[in-house]
Write an enzyme that holds these catalytic residues in place. Structure first.
Site, short mmCIF file in Angstrom:
data_model
loop_
_atom_site.label_atom_id
_atom_site.label_comp_id
_atom_site.label_asym_id
_atom_site.label_seq_id
_atom_site.Cartn_x
_atom_site.Cartn_y
_atom_site.Cartn_z
CB SER A 1 43.81 46.03 39.09
OG SER A 1 42.76 45.87 38.17
CB ALA A 2 41.00 41.52 38.65
CB ALA A 3 45.79 39.02 38.71
CG ASP B 1 39.14 42.48 34.46
OD1 ASP B 1 38.46 42.06 33.50
OD2 ASP B 1 40.02 43.36 34.35
N GLY C 1 45.15 45.95 30.49
CA GLY C 1 44.45 45.01 29.62
C GLY C 1 44.64 43.54 29.94
N GLY D 1 44.16 42.40 33.20
CA GLY D 1 43.49 42.13 34.47
C GLY D 1 44.44 42.08 35.64
O1 PMV Z 1 41.35 47.18 28.43
P1 PMV Z 1 40.53 46.29 29.31
O2 PMV Z 1 41.00 44.86 29.34
O3 PMV Z 1 40.29 46.85 30.70
O4 PMV Z 1 39.07 46.16 28.67
C1 PMV Z 1 38.20 47.23 28.40
C2 PMV Z 1 36.94 46.67 27.84
C3 PMV Z 1 35.93 47.69 27.30
O5 PMV Z 1 34.87 46.94 26.74
C4 PMV Z 1 36.54 48.55 26.21
C5 PMV Z 1 35.40 48.61 28.39
C6 PMV Z 1 34.47 47.94 29.37
O6 PMV Z 1 34.21 48.58 30.42
O7 PMV Z 1 33.96 46.84 29.11
#
Ligand code: PMV
Length: 310
Positions: free
Chosen positions: A100-102, A143, A96, A98
């Site tokens: 992997s992208a960082a 991301d 949550g 980011g």
């Molecule tokens: O948990 P994160 O930061 O990878 O975010 C997921 C975001 C969702 O809207 C739930 C899924 C998506 O693909 O956008």
């Protein structure tokens, strides 16, 4: 030898709603992953990033694939030109944020420096996107864009499959936030699927939620651009209520959101997938940030202090 970096990110508005073509706002955070690349006798990856327990092991195969895709995109054969890649930085690798992208952005930048590839940020972003595919299969691109450029991003998914809308938006100055970690891991795929089923069961309720959210996010963009932080906070609270209705919050997230608000956060909401994972609180000024982070820690949860608008 060369070093590169990539920012982490947090979703300020629109997780889950973005899946249905509604706009989302994500922000880079000041916490970064760094990558150092130097010549070596054989290819080596050293991962010194701070991480949530279990994260690195769980993601190892995906990380290997991601790095392979990055080297391929840069035209580098690490068997022929061996390098040592070392990951570090102050971004805690967790779901949550980011991470992997960082990491992909940091490696792309470091390779660019080491091999003198002459890439600009747009090309670095393309390479980081390739790296993201190793983790997600079909990443949206939000991301890696945050990781490479920093700042805030207005993102609208193109439901027809064409290019997504990604506008960079700026705040007048960086603002402190706190990320609270429930310590619970949830599956994005499963939670997205649960929302889809809920919507099928009650389309009328979701029509209302989507309409309310649309107003919220449009007001949020304007308030962010003008630096009207009290309004941004109030709109984050409104977004959290809608996410609660969509059943993607949970007791732990609601607890941390409540604690943050009690301590004076301008607003707080879950961020990312939900049903675990992280919450974000808007806490302008060092003193308020410390107060909210301390209160979350006192409840027995991990809190990260960082900044948006970098
Ligand atoms: O948990 P994160 O930061 O990878 O975010 C997921 C975001 C969702 O809207 C739930 C899924 C998506 O693909 O956008």
């Amino acid at each position: 030898m060369a070093e590169g970096y990539g920012y982490g990110k947090t979703i300020l508005f629109g997780e889950h709603l973005v899946v249905y073509g509604l706009p989302a706002i994500a922000s880079a955070i000041s916490a970064r992953t760094t990558a150092t690349v130097k010549g070596a006798a054989k290819y080596t990856l050293v991962d010194n990033r701070p991480a949530t327990p279990g994260y690195k092991k769980g993601k190892y195969e995906e990380q290997v694939e991601s790095n392979r895709l990055i080297y391929k995109a840069c035209g580098i054969e690490v068997e022929k030109t061996p390098i040592e890649v070392t990951l570090a930085g102050d971004l805690t690798a967790a779901s949550g944020v980011g991470a992997s992208a960082a990491s992909a952005a940091a490696i792309a930048r470091a390779l660019n420096g080491h091999f003198r590839l002459g890439y600009d940020d747009a090309r670095i972003n393309e390479v980081a996107y390739e790296g993201e595919k190793g983790y997600h299969g079909k990443p949206s691109g939000i991301d890696n864009t945050a990781a490479v450029y920093g700042g805030l991003i207005w993102f609208v998914k193109n439901l027809q499959g064409g290019a997504n809308t990604m506008d960079l938006i700026r705040m007048p100055k960086p603002v402190e936030i706190v990320l609270g970690n429930t310590g619970l891991t949830s599956s994005t795929k499963e939670v997205v699927e649960a929302v889809r089923r809920n919507r099928e069961r009650d389309p009328k309720a979701y029509e209302r939620i989507f309409a309310q959210y649309q107003e919220t996010v449009v007001s949020a963009r304007s308030a962010i651009t003008k630096g009207e932080l009290k309004t941004v906070g109030r709109l984050m609270d409104a977004n959290h209520r809608l996410l609660e209705e969509m059943t993607v919050s949970c007791d732990e997230l609601d607890l941390l959101v409540g604690v943050a608000r009690e301590e004076g956060a301008y607003g707080a909401k879950l961020t990312g997938t939900g049903r675990g994972g992280l919450m974000v609180a808007l806490t302008p000024g060092k003193a308020l940030q410390d107060k909210v982070a301390d209160a979350i820690q006192t409840e027995g949860y991990v809190a990260y202090k960082t900044t948006i608008g970098v």
